[in-house]
Design an enzyme around this catalytic site. Structure first.
Site, mmCIF file in Angstrom:
data_model
loop_
_atom_site.group_PDB
_atom_site.id
_atom_site.type_symbol
_atom_site.label_atom_id
_atom_site.label_comp_id
_atom_site.label_asym_id
_atom_site.label_seq_id
_atom_site.Cartn_x
_atom_site.Cartn_y
_atom_site.Cartn_z
ATOM 1 N N LEU A 507 3.849 17.675 76.987
ATOM 2 C CA LEU A 507 3.346 17.102 75.912
ATOM 3 C C LEU A 507 3.420 17.999 75.080
ATOM 4 O O LEU A 507 4.486 17.816 73.699
ATOM 5 C CB LEU A 507 2.284 15.800 75.730
ATOM 6 C CG LEU A 507 2.343 14.758 76.745
ATOM 7 C CD1 LEU A 507 1.172 14.489 76.042
ATOM 8 C CD2 LEU A 507 3.300 13.910 75.097
ATOM 9 N N GLY A 508 3.187 19.160 75.368
ATOM 10 C CA GLY A 508 3.377 19.979 74.577
ATOM 11 C C GLY A 508 2.633 21.577 75.012
ATOM 12 O O GLY A 508 2.274 21.134 75.627
ATOM 13 N N GLY A 510 0.763 25.029 74.016
ATOM 14 C CA GLY A 510 -0.200 26.620 72.679
ATOM 15 C C GLY A 510 -0.585 27.384 73.482
ATOM 16 O O GLY A 510 -0.430 27.629 75.038
ATOM 17 N N ALA A 511 -1.277 28.028 72.676
ATOM 18 C CA ALA A 511 -1.364 29.483 73.087
ATOM 19 C C ALA A 511 -2.482 29.597 74.550
ATOM 20 O O ALA A 511 -2.454 30.145 75.239
ATOM 21 C CB ALA A 511 -2.117 30.262 72.361
ATOM 22 N N GLY A 513 -2.907 27.489 76.540
ATOM 23 C CA GLY A 513 -2.783 26.386 77.279
ATOM 24 C C GLY A 513 -1.663 24.997 77.330
ATOM 25 O O GLY A 513 -0.728 24.738 76.662
ATOM 26 N N VAL A 515 -0.055 21.133 77.461
ATOM 27 C CA VAL A 515 -0.301 19.851 77.098
ATOM 28 C C VAL A 515 0.676 18.806 77.921
ATOM 29 O O VAL A 515 1.452 18.642 77.910
ATOM 30 C CB VAL A 515 -0.777 19.717 76.508
ATOM 31 C CG1 VAL A 515 -1.459 17.563 76.210
ATOM 32 C CG2 VAL A 515 -1.891 19.947 75.337
ATOM 33 N N LYS A 530 -4.522 18.837 79.582
ATOM 34 C CA LYS A 530 -4.621 20.325 79.890
ATOM 35 C C LYS A 530 -4.792 21.361 80.183
ATOM 36 O O LYS A 530 -6.478 21.034 80.374
ATOM 37 C CB LYS A 530 -5.150 21.125 77.610
ATOM 38 C CG LYS A 530 -5.123 21.876 77.466
ATOM 39 C CD LYS A 530 -5.271 22.044 75.993
ATOM 40 C CE LYS A 530 -5.303 23.838 75.669
ATOM 41 N NZ LYS A 530 -6.763 23.570 74.562
ATOM 42 N N ASP A 625 -8.068 27.418 63.514
ATOM 43 C CA ASP A 625 -6.316 27.459 63.797
ATOM 44 C C ASP A 625 -6.077 25.723 63.560
ATOM 45 O O ASP A 625 -5.496 24.917 64.153
ATOM 46 C CB ASP A 625 -6.369 27.667 65.826
ATOM 47 C CG ASP A 625 -4.496 27.757 65.711
ATOM 48 O OD1 ASP A 625 -4.246 28.009 64.790
ATOM 49 O OD2 ASP A 625 -4.295 28.198 66.701
#
Ligand SMILES: *[C@@H]1O[C@H](CO)[C@@H](O)[C@H](O)[C@H]1NC(C)=O
Ligand SMILES: *[C@@H]1O[C@H](CO)[C@@H](O)[C@H](O)[C@H]1NC(C)=O
Ligand SMILES: *[C@@H]1O[C@H](CO)[C@@H](O)[C@H](O)[C@H]1NC(C)=O
Ligand SMILES: *[C@@H]1O[C@H](CO)[C@@H](O)[C@H](O)[C@H]1NC(C)=O
Ligand SMILES: *[C@@H]1O[C@H](CO)[C@@H](O)[C@H](O)[C@H]1NC(C)=O
Ligand SMILES: *[C@@H]1O[C@H](CO)[C@@H](O)[C@H](O)[C@H]1NC(C)=O
Ligand SMILES: *[C@@H]1O[C@H](CO)[C@@H](O)[C@H](O)[C@H]1NC(C)=O
Ligand SMILES: *[C@@H]1O[C@H](CO)[C@@H](O)[C@H](O)[C@H]1NC(C)=O
Ligand SMILES: *[C@@H]1O[C@H](CO)[C@@H](O)[C@H](O)[C@H]1NC(C)=O
Ligand SMILES: *[C@@H]1O[C@H](CO)[C@@H](O)[C@H](O)[C@H]1NC(C)=O
Length: 786
Positions: A507-508, A510-511, A513, A515, A530, A625
């Site tokens: 799904l995505g 990020g820094a 981890g 998801v 995640k 963030d």
């Protein structure tokens, strides 16, 4: 109704009824206004209200403890019952205030020594106003079109002809004399269900304490009340459910209100001066039904017609005059962890007492005695619920406690047996008392247990027929079910591999981890899993911090953490799934971009979420963030803040921390780079950038644009200074005044100097249009001055 219950009744349920004789005299001197023109004014002591043509309703000042509030009340009856309050969360004004419909078309409250307050903000110039005979206060533009009405902004009351549209909610008041938002809400959900919840909880079944049971009936269901007291749910073409069928009575008015005690009721009153408010209907007589009435660690007991709040054994009321402030333990648990031989603990049981199940561990196949022992020996265990051989160990705080007539739960609470003054000396006799006590309790517990088994056997089949986790009608079932395990659930890695089909759908990223989407096998719920990166491996503490922090936050604008998995090097977090992706997905994609009004709503949602993190949750949380990628959209496009992975827990005494740069380029506040202390104002900065992105519908840095437009914050300030803000939204048609408001708020938030940035509370007030916004300085002016 007999005399006693009548008086009890009016005491218990009639908030906001103010008998204001001074005001009556004043309103008798009033002229009747149907057309309030520009330049009109009111003051609390003279000319205090504008009456409707019949004189039944008045818009104006009414006095509350230590000042005056502005609102709508029933001037035609002696009680002057208040039905609406302006500026609800900060309603008190001194007697020298002037309410003014200004010549330039604004409705404001002016005070000599303070900034004036914008009372209502219809977004355009008002040309006239009118207090109508049905209790609706309306504002018109110059072509006499209605641009604002009080019926669209209900506080805690619905009048005949007023409706609660889909997606809207009303809130109880704090107390009978304080109209500010209290702790209960009644929500008309988009799914067609009318539901009562405590405030600051997600709109999900475990928190509900009343539901009309009409979910799945389409997305256009509203709650309606007519002149004859017919209260019903209507979808635009069909009546889906009648809460009351209504009854015509001569010279009588009806109203519906969510009372201070959390229950909504329909009342009627004859217009004769000697009449009285009488309850026509309420969904329940169970005054303990509203969850949270007794605060943390308290429990509710219904006695005759009133509810009483008591504390669990070993706890005292924080503020005996205010139940919702809850109870706190009157002894310390320090000794347990320190293995202090001088302190001892025992387990007390509380009959038929239950609370929200937020256990951290469940022991199965135990006996009552095993459960007691397990809790006593575990310093983390503050209390346990024993039912059907399951022992659910729990830490404080305990929520939504109540005592039932009968129930198969046995509540076990750990208390200290150490006398504070004679610590040590009584160690032995303390033990003896404990043993005796235990024998008593054992006998009681066994008989309770037997009773419980019996009740369970009888009710088991019935309960089984209900779908677990569905909304229940309390009027039918009495709402005695325990909340379905809202505590964090510990998943095994295998379960999560299965749920995500071996981490198939990403799904995505990020820094901290990646998801993945998953479907839980036990209940079919869709979740976001995640998986934290290996490099985070040294940060076991970070993991636990994130888990603990998020586990305790409950807010509609924050993504909920449902559980976690901690197996060797495999660390995963399981969140509720947000079906509409992130704000970045919809905002920066021209096809998906929400309309102007929706964007304003999203901005307020985000501000509310951050405000909760900063000021309202147990431990202050700086997100660090805030950016569009970390703001997720649920199925109703309600914005929720996610990823507290970088959040740093703040201890009460050290609010300034420097922890090395976190956050994302373009959104981080300048103090990160200057190695200055970082405070909540860093989030305000990031919010400011996001607000400008939302307003202008573009990224904060976009090199595909010309050089003077590429950096959003510079371009915005230049346009603002040159009075050319409409350039910022291109050819989109937006309300110029709202645009200016958003831009000004954004510029205030991105001031280089943290102390110049407003608090999130102030930001929210500014977004809601309830306070005037001063002209912001250039964001970098502070620096250039030194
Ligand atoms: C209300 O007052 C405004 C301004 O005084 C006037 O223009 C308007 O015609 C009035 N409307 C009615 C219905 O009396
Ligand atoms: C009350 O307001 C009316 C109309 O605005 C005005 O004519 C009148 O003089 C005012 N009375 C007082 C006592 O201020
Ligand atoms: C309302 O105002 C009057 C006169 O100012 C005062 O005597 C009375 O105590 C006030 N009532 C409340 C409930 O504040
Ligand atoms: C939704 O319901 C309202 C009244 O309850 C009605 O006026 C409106 O037309 C309905 N909308 C649709 C799309 O059916
Ligand atoms: C209202 O509900 C009825 C019955 O459930 C349904 O047939 C109808 O389509 C609904 N109307 C709207 C506008 O949703
Ligand atoms: C609700 O009550 C109205 C009359 O007040 C009636 O016509 C209607 O059939 C009732 N609807 C339901 C769903 O009970
Ligand atoms: C309240 O009003 C109802 C009728 O509306 C009447 O029957 C009742 O006696 C009244 N109660 C009191 C205490 O005045
Ligand atoms: C704590 O409260 C209990 C009653 O709930 C009381 O018996 C006990 O003495 C109190 N202990 C202390 C240390 O105040
Ligand atoms: C009771 O306490 C709660 C929380 O401590 C607070 O929010 C609320 O305003 C208080 N209520 C009253 C009536 O003072
Ligand atoms: C226990 O109490 C005794 C006597 O009061 C004291 O000497 C001892 O230090 C205490 N032990 C602890 C661990 O506090």
């Amino acid at each position: 109704m007999n005399q006693r219950s009548q008086s009890l009744f009016s005491m218990a349920v009639f908030p906001c009824v103010l008998i204001v004789s001074a005001l009556m005299v004043a309103s008798a001197q009033q002229q009747r206004y149907s057309n309030i023109s520009l330049g009109s004014s009111l003051t609390p002591l003279k000319n205090s209200s504008w009456l409707s043509p019949s004189g039944l309703y008045a818009f104006g000042f009414y006095n509350i403890s230590n000042g005056y509030a502005v609102g709508i009340y029933l001037a035609g009856i002696p009680e002057n019952t208040v039905v609406w309050t302006a500026n609800r969360d900060d309603p008190v004004f001194p007697s020298n205030v002037v309410l003014l419909l200004t010549d330039d078309g604004r409705l404001i409250l002016k005070q000599e020594d303070r900034e004036s307050v914008v009372l209502v903000n219809p977004g355009q110039s008002i040309a006239s106003a009118s207090m109508l005979d049905n209790g609706n206060f309306v504002l018109y533009d110059s072509s006499r079109r209605i641009i604002w009405k009080s019926f669209d902004q209900p506080t805690d009351t619905l009048l005949p002809d007023q409706r609660l549209p889909p997606g809207e909610e009303i809130f109880s008041s704090v107390s009978k004399t304080n109209p500010a938002r209290g702790i209960f809400r009644l929500k008309m959900q988009y799914d067609g269900n009318l539901v009562q919840y405590p405030v600051e909880t997600p709109d999900t079944a475990p928190y509900a304490y009343y539901s009309s049971g009409t979910d799945g009936d389409g997305n256009n269901v509203s709650l309606n009340l007519d002149k004859n007291g017919h209260l019903y749910l209507f979808n635009g073409s069909f009546i889906l459910s009648n809460l009351t069928i209504g009854r015509y009575r001569t010279r009588t008015i009806y109203l519906m209100r969510i009372d201070v005690d959390g229950i909504f009721r329909l009342y009627y009153r004859s217009l004769d001066p000697q009449g009285n408010w009488t309850k026509e209907w309420s969904p329940t007589e169970d005054k303990c039904a509203p969850k949270g009435l007794c605060g943390l660690n308290g429990f509710c007991i219904q006695m005759d017609e009133v509810a009483e709040c008591e504390c669990l054994p070993g706890f005292d009321h924080v503020n005996p005059g205010n139940w919702s402030s809850g109870c706190e333990r009157n002894f310390s648990m320090e000794g347990c962890k320190a293995k202090d031989q001088n302190v001892s603990y025992e387990i007390r049981s509380s009959d038929n007492t239950v609370w929200e199940d937020a256990n951290y561990a469940i022991l199965t196949g135990t006996t009552n005695e095993d459960c007691r022992k397990a809790c006593l020996e575990d310093c983390n265990c503050d209390a346990a619920l024993f039912k059907d051989g399951n022992c659910r160990k729990q830490r404080l705080p305990l929520r939504y406690g109540r005592r039932l007539q009968s129930n198969s739960n046995i509540a076990l609470i750990k208390v200290s047996t150490t006398e504070p003054s004679t610590q040590g000396d009584l160690g032995n006799s303390g033990m003896e008392i404990k043993k005796e006590l235990r024998l008593d309790i054992l006998i009681i517990s066994i008989s309770l247990f037997a009773l419980a088994v019996l009740i369970l056997a009888i009710s088991g089949i019935y309960v089984h027929r209900n779908h677990v986790g569905r909304y229940k009608k309390i009027s039918k079932y009495g709402n005695v079910e325990l909340i379905e395990d809202v505590g964090l659930r510990a998943f095994t890695y295998g379960e999560l591999v299965q749920a995500t089909d071996d981490f198939k759908e990403e799904l995505g990223r990020g820094a901290s981890g990646t998801v993945y989407k998953g479907i839980l096998t036990n209940n079919g719920n869709i979740v976001a899993v995640k998986r934290l990166e290996k490099e985070m491996a040294e940060g076991e503490k970070e993991f636990q911090t994130e888990m603990k922090v998020i586990g305790k936050t409950y807010h509609r604008n924050l993504v909920r953490l449902l559980g976690y998995c901690l197996e060797g090097s495999k660390w995963l977090l399981v969140y509720e799934y947000m079906s509409n992706g992130s704000l970045a997905d919809i905002l920066f994609n021209p096809k998906n971009r929400p309309c102007w009004e929706e964007r304003i709503r999203i901005a307020s949602d985000i501000a509310r979420g951050i405000l909760y993190l900063h000021e309202e949750c147990e431990t202050q949380i700086i997100h660090c963030d805030i950016k569009p990628q970390n703001i997720l959209m649920d199925e109703h496009r309600c914005a929720k803040i996610s990823d507290f992975g970088l959040a740093k827990l703040l201890k009460q005494d050290q609010t300034n921390t420097y922890t090395g740069i976190r956050g994302t380029r373009g959104y981080v506040a300048p103090e990160w780079h200057r190695k200055l202390p970082v405070t909540v104002k860093a989030d305000v900065y990031s919010f400011g950038i996001v607000l400008l992105e939302i307003t202008c519908g573009r990224r904060s840095v976009d090199w595909s644009l010309s050089e003077d437009e590429a950096i959003l914050e510079e371009w915005v300030y230049n346009c603002y200074e040159a009075k050319e803000i409409s350039k910022l939204v291109g050819d989109e048609e937006v309300d110029e005044r709202k645009l200016e408001r958003m831009i000004k708020i954004g510029i205030w938030c991105i001031q280089d100097e943290p102390s110049l940035r407003p608090s999130m509370k102030k930001v929210l007030l500014m977004l809601e249009g309830t306070v005037d916004i001063p002209v912001p300085p250039s964001p970098t002016s502070f620096l250039s001055a030194i």
